[in-house]
Scaffold this active site. Sequence first.
Site, PDB file in Angstrom:
ATOM      1  N   ARG A  84       0.817  -1.232   0.000  1.00 14.38           N
ATOM      2  CA  ARG A  84       0.000   0.000   0.000  1.00 14.38           C
ATOM      3  C   ARG A  84       0.850   1.282   0.000  1.00 14.38           C
ATOM      4  O   ARG A  84       0.390   2.341   0.388  1.00 14.38           O
ATOM      5  CB  ARG A  84      -0.960   0.038   1.188  1.00 14.38           C
ATOM      6  CG  ARG A  84      -1.955  -1.097   1.164  1.00 14.38           C
ATOM      7  CD  ARG A  84      -3.253  -0.702   1.825  1.00 14.38           C
ATOM      8  NE  ARG A  84      -4.185  -1.784   1.738  1.00 14.38           N
ATOM      9  CZ  ARG A  84      -4.271  -2.770   2.631  1.00 14.38           C
ATOM     10  NH1 ARG A  84      -3.504  -2.765   3.696  1.00 14.38           N
ATOM     11  NH2 ARG A  84      -5.147  -3.730   2.474  1.00 14.38           N
TER      12      ARG A  84
ATOM     13  N   LYS B 193       3.995  11.628 -10.805  1.00  7.84           N
ATOM     14  CA  LYS B 193       3.238  10.747 -11.696  1.00  7.84           C
ATOM     15  C   LYS B 193       4.022   9.461 -11.888  1.00  7.84           C
ATOM     16  O   LYS B 193       5.206   9.493 -12.217  1.00  7.84           O
ATOM     17  CB  LYS B 193       3.043  11.407 -13.062  1.00  7.84           C
ATOM     18  CG  LYS B 193       1.936  12.429 -13.118  1.00  7.84           C
ATOM     19  CD  LYS B 193       1.691  12.825 -14.565  1.00  7.84           C
ATOM     20  CE  LYS B 193       0.717  13.966 -14.677  1.00  7.84           C
ATOM     21  NZ  LYS B 193       0.578  14.435 -16.063  1.00  7.84           N
TER      22      LYS B 193
ATOM     23  N   GLU C  87      11.728  18.887 -23.889  1.00  4.30           N
ATOM     24  CA  GLU C  87      10.854  19.244 -22.757  1.00  4.30           C
ATOM     25  C   GLU C  87      11.263  20.601 -22.167  1.00  4.30           C
ATOM     26  O   GLU C  87      10.421  21.358 -21.698  1.00  4.30           O
ATOM     27  CB  GLU C  87      10.893  18.156 -21.678  1.00  4.30           C
ATOM     28  CG  GLU C  87      10.278  16.827 -22.098  1.00  4.30           C
ATOM     29  CD  GLU C  87       8.738  16.813 -22.110  1.00  4.30           C
ATOM     30  OE1 GLU C  87       8.097  17.802 -21.729  1.00  4.30           O
ATOM     31  OE2 GLU C  87       8.181  15.769 -22.534  1.00  4.30           O
TER      32      GLU C  87
ATOM     33  N   LYS D 163       8.218  23.575 -13.612  1.00 10.32           N
ATOM     34  CA  LYS D 163       7.473  22.332 -13.384  1.00 10.32           C
ATOM     35  C   LYS D 163       7.102  22.220 -11.898  1.00 10.32           C
ATOM     36  O   LYS D 163       5.967  21.861 -11.549  1.00 10.32           O
ATOM     37  CB  LYS D 163       8.310  21.125 -13.838  1.00 10.32           C
ATOM     38  CG  LYS D 163       7.652  19.812 -13.493  1.00 10.32           C
ATOM     39  CD  LYS D 163       7.482  18.876 -14.639  1.00 10.32           C
ATOM     40  CE  LYS D 163       6.482  17.794 -14.252  1.00 10.32           C
ATOM     41  NZ  LYS D 163       6.453  16.648 -15.101  1.00 10.32           N
TER      42      LYS D 163
ATOM     43  N   GLU E 103      -3.459  17.592 -11.538  1.00  6.23           N
ATOM     44  CA  GLU E 103      -3.764  17.970 -12.917  1.00  6.23           C
ATOM     45  C   GLU E 103      -5.258  18.200 -13.169  1.00  6.23           C
ATOM     46  O   GLU E 103      -5.890  17.519 -13.969  1.00  6.23           O
ATOM     47  CB  GLU E 103      -3.211  16.924 -13.896  1.00  6.23           C
ATOM     48  CG  GLU E 103      -3.144  17.465 -15.319  1.00  6.23           C
ATOM     49  CD  GLU E 103      -2.323  16.598 -16.261  1.00  6.23           C
ATOM     50  OE1 GLU E 103      -1.281  16.090 -15.854  1.00  6.23           O
ATOM     51  OE2 GLU E 103      -2.771  16.451 -17.400  1.00  6.23           O
TER      52      GLU E 103
ATOM     53  N   ARG F 142      -1.685  22.189 -14.476  1.00  4.25           N
ATOM     54  CA  ARG F 142      -0.658  21.182 -14.776  1.00  4.25           C
ATOM     55  C   ARG F 142      -0.812  20.633 -16.196  1.00  4.25           C
ATOM     56  O   ARG F 142       0.150  20.166 -16.798  1.00  4.25           O
ATOM     57  CB  ARG F 142      -0.698  20.052 -13.732  1.00  4.25           C
ATOM     58  CG  ARG F 142       0.467  19.098 -13.878  1.00  4.25           C
ATOM     59  CD  ARG F 142       0.659  18.180 -12.690  1.00  4.25           C
ATOM     60  NE  ARG F 142       1.716  17.231 -12.959  1.00  4.25           N
ATOM     61  CZ  ARG F 142       2.140  16.317 -12.115  1.00  4.25           C
ATOM     62  NH1 ARG F 142       1.597  16.227 -10.912  1.00  4.25           N
ATOM     63  NH2 ARG F 142       3.107  15.485 -12.446  1.00  4.25           N
TER      64      ARG F 142
ATOM     65  N   ASN G  73       1.497  19.626 -20.800  1.00 11.18           N
ATOM     66  CA  ASN G  73       1.247  18.698 -21.903  1.00 11.18           C
ATOM     67  C   ASN G  73       1.286  19.364 -23.261  1.00 11.18           C
ATOM     68  O   ASN G  73       0.906  18.762 -24.270  1.00 11.18           O
ATOM     69  CB  ASN G  73      -0.120  18.033 -21.734  1.00 11.18           C
ATOM     70  CG  ASN G  73      -0.090  17.022 -20.629  1.00 11.18           C
ATOM     71  OD1 ASN G  73       0.780  16.167 -20.610  1.00 11.18           O
ATOM     72  ND2 ASN G  73      -1.014  17.144 -19.691  1.00 11.18           N
TER      73      ASN G  73
ATOM     74  N   HIS H 133       2.027  17.460 -26.373  1.00 10.29           N
ATOM     75  CA  HIS H 133       1.925  16.040 -26.035  1.00 10.29           C
ATOM     76  C   HIS H 133       0.695  15.357 -26.612  1.00 10.29           C
ATOM     77  O   HIS H 133       0.695  14.141 -26.764  1.00 10.29           O
ATOM     78  CB  HIS H 133       1.943  15.843 -24.518  1.00 10.29           C
ATOM     79  CG  HIS H 133       3.323  15.998 -23.925  1.00 10.29           C
ATOM     80  ND1 HIS H 133       4.051  17.168 -24.027  1.00 10.29           N
ATOM     81  CD2 HIS H 133       4.116  15.119 -23.253  1.00 10.29           C
ATOM     82  CE1 HIS H 133       5.220  17.001 -23.411  1.00 10.29           C
ATOM     83  NE2 HIS H 133       5.282  15.777 -22.941  1.00 10.29           N
TER      84      HIS H 133
ATOM     85  N   HIS I 149       2.116  12.474 -28.397  1.00 14.50           N
ATOM     86  CA  HIS I 149       1.903  11.096 -27.930  1.00 14.50           C
ATOM     87  C   HIS I 149       1.333  10.220 -29.033  1.00 14.50           C
ATOM     88  O   HIS I 149       1.683   9.037 -29.140  1.00 14.50           O
ATOM     89  CB  HIS I 149       0.932  11.087 -26.741  1.00 14.50           C
ATOM     90  CG  HIS I 149       1.640  11.183 -25.422  1.00 14.50           C
ATOM     91  ND1 HIS I 149       1.017  11.645 -24.284  1.00 14.50           N
ATOM     92  CD2 HIS I 149       2.901  10.889 -25.069  1.00 14.50           C
ATOM     93  CE1 HIS I 149       1.880  11.628 -23.285  1.00 14.50           C
ATOM     94  NE2 HIS I 149       3.029  11.177 -23.735  1.00 14.50           N
TER      95      HIS I 149
ATOM     96  N   HIS J 122      10.691  10.038 -27.109  1.00 15.74           N
ATOM     97  CA  HIS J 122       9.571  10.839 -26.610  1.00 15.74           C
ATOM     98  C   HIS J 122       9.733  12.328 -26.958  1.00 15.74           C
ATOM     99  O   HIS J 122       8.830  12.950 -27.520  1.00 15.74           O
ATOM    100  CB  HIS J 122       9.465  10.661 -25.094  1.00 15.74           C
ATOM    101  CG  HIS J 122       8.457  11.543 -24.448  1.00 15.74           C
ATOM    102  ND1 HIS J 122       7.102  11.342 -24.561  1.00 15.74           N
ATOM    103  CD2 HIS J 122       8.601  12.666 -23.686  1.00 15.74           C
ATOM    104  CE1 HIS J 122       6.457  12.281 -23.895  1.00 15.74           C
ATOM    105  NE2 HIS J 122       7.345  13.103 -23.361  1.00 15.74           N
TER     106      HIS J 122
END
Length: 887
Positions: A148, A170, A212, A270, A280, A284, A288, A291, A295, A307
Amino acid sequence: MVETTSAKPKAATRQISIEGSATPAHVVQVLGTDSVTLGHGMTTHIARQIIQIQPSSAYLIGTDTNIAPLHLEQLQNALVAALAEIGSTARVHAYVIPPGETTKTRETKAMIEDWMLENKLTRDSCILALGGGVIGDLFGFVAATFMRGVPVFQIPTTLLAMVDSSIGGKTAIDTPAGKNLIGAFHQPRHIFMDLAYLRTLPRREFVNGMAEVIKTAAIWNEDDFTLLENGAEEILGLSADNSSSSDSKRKSEHDLQLLIQVVLGSIQVKAHVVTVDEKETGLRGLLNYGHTVGHAIEAILTPELLHGECVAMGMVREAEIARHLGYVNDVVIGRIVRVLQAYGLPVSTEDKKVLQLAPGKHCSVDQLLDIMRVDKKNQGDKKRMVMLSGIGSTYEPKASFISDNVIRKILSPAMEVEAVEKSGAVKEVKISVPGSKSISNRALVLAALGSGVCRLEGLLHSDDVQVMLDSLQKLVGIKYTWEDNGDTLVVEGGAGKLQVPHSEIYLGNAGTAARFLTTVCCLVRAGEGKITTVTGNSRMKQRPIGPLVDALSSNGCDLAYLESQGCLPLAIKPTGLKGGHVKLSASISSQYVSSILLSAPYATNPVTLELVGDAVVSKPYIDMTISMMKSFGIHATQDASNENIYHIPQGVYTNPKEYLIEADASSATYPLAYAAITGTKVTVTNIGANSMQGDAEFAVKVLRPMGCTVEQTATQTTVQGPARLAPIPSIDMETMTDAFLTASVLAACASTGVAGEKGVTKIHGISNQRVKECNRIAAMVEQLAKFGVHANELPDGIEIHGVAGDPKSALKTPEGGVFCYDDHRVAMSFSLLACARGSGSKSVILEKKCVEKTWPAWWDALENILGGKVHGVDLTGHGAAGYKSSK
Ligand SMILES: O=C(O)C1=C[C@@H](OP(=O)(O)O)[C@@H](O)[C@H](O)C1
Ligand SMILES: C=C(OP(=O)(O)O)C(=O)O
């Protein structure tokens, strides 16, 4: 519109000194606590900090087989030593997995967990994720769910992981349905970024991270973005396998400080954004940017493309969507594209690098849209992406909803143009056209060679200008800054100081840049033994430059053809230009003349330039060069008794404080011709009779004789199209050669008004248009035929047989679409002819991107301002064989 620009906040940061490291470290706060330590050479510090922050019974270092041989042992030893220092008996384990995105799976996660259970790791254990984004995401997710949740420390070893994935908590794994779809928010106890790790990072990986960094600057901070624009060569020199920088140089304090500035600037943003919006729900989402499309591209092009490379392509597309929606202008797109290219990142899926890395892979628009359907940012079936409103600002403080229709239009390689329906009352459309390509590229050369600071206003932002800017940056080492939201470019001239560039000068298919810079390269004196390579795209390698090379060679310059005789690429030695009497043949291109004129003041002796051989073409461009040189303080004169002789004094250009670049008169021919062909009224608000461009006479010399009502003031031009366009039996367009394509599509619609009789237009004086972006005369004959219009070549031009009667009923569907031969003027001209067709008809213009040579936003202007209707189409896939690209 929500302006998120002004002095946007960044996360709080303080400096600390680190035992054993000469460089102070920076500690950045995330979510109100000290969370990131950025420094150089901190392994011992990292180990001591971890065991102090998180006393545990076991420490598991998760890494991959690439990183393990480089950094694992050092960290393990440091941890063992640190534990010994405090008399701890905690265990130190390592779990090493194969590298790459393909291991970021449920299966690997289960394997790690089973191993941890077998080895009796308990809830008071702690995980250290040592590696790139895959390691951080995967071991972070293991930590999030093991018993957990156990604490995790992120120790990123790649630039990408430092500036992006390690911050913000994340964690995730991939599934066949997509990337990062299963995961959790699990904030790391601390993130240690040791820049020493980047010393082993291959250049491509370093550049991957820079994507980035660029993204973050683009959404948040223009100053950071400017630093990246001007510092590309230096920043790239910080990557591991940069051949020009030795290890000792890289380690130098200055380089390290630059690297810290770049990385810190990015992580502070960031960290701030994550602090404001951890889960997000809004802000946030801005991270992206690039992206949503990126993506989708990545899903197809992975693993061949990385990426950051995919995000780079996504950034360009998403910025183009913002431009289409009117949120940003060409300046923004130009800056984004240029900065990405400066770091060697791809800007489109058609980019040479992409085709080389992923041969045979193709990103169809349907496939991309389909992949975007499972994007986490979507709300239901509504797609969202981040819309810029400038460099350093976004349209909304969150991702915006964008319709599929708009996305399709921007992503598609071809454009379907609908015929324009005539409505009752004619309403006047006003449009301002972008800056002149010819004047922009001259002004850049002049300002770069000049002394002092010059503010260039109204510069064109397009492919041709982009290659000029890049090349001058390399040749002169000038730095640029942008003012007025990018409308003004501030150039600090080099006063004639030049250098042999570190890499080749690539000029795409920009005739002006290729010709002007060939002589500038000869001006370089310092750098014995070095060579400047000047090259271009495949078409540029066929366009003639022989007469210019002959003239320069006879003057003592050393230029060698590297492939075909008479064409680029050239190898140019830094000989300087001797000057004196120079003979030049200028019957193929006036650009040769402008080239020598622009550089002549820097020759060792005053230059007398004599034009020999057949008649000179495109004379207005020579006058333009002389007039602009005058504005920069050098008075070249025409010989009193021989107009083919020019005298150019020696000197250094004095940069005027400001220089206003005229709008592009060649571009203006398209909206004006739109009025002519659709019977509407268009005013181009920024081109008039005062212009120094020959093409500014198009309205008076071509449109008026064709029956249009033309009003031209000093600064603007209004055209009202007639009910019927009349042919022009014979017209010499030698002073406006680039406008002959526009005239040709109008001539296709022209008729005499006598039933069954065809109106014939003959255009002369344009033979050198055979050696332009394509053989334009042949191209027009071929493509007009697709519309059912007969045309034939003349020795010095073209003869067009206009359709008899109403073009609406006579013009046919161009089967297979219009080939553009990668020529902007072919694309723009035929998009007008498409507008003239019968109600409800649609014509496809292939290679829609070629307009970016001079008018990147043409399609937006056609639809949003002029009132045309366009739709994106992707014909690749079905019937693709019929749509061979000319590239
Ligand atoms: O000097 C210039 O800016 C230009 C000169 C012309 O070329 P040519 O002299 O080769 O005709 C023109 O076609 C080109 O688009 C721009
Ligand atoms: C011919 C053209 O360009 P360049 O010669 O500058 O490549 C043009 O813009 O039409």
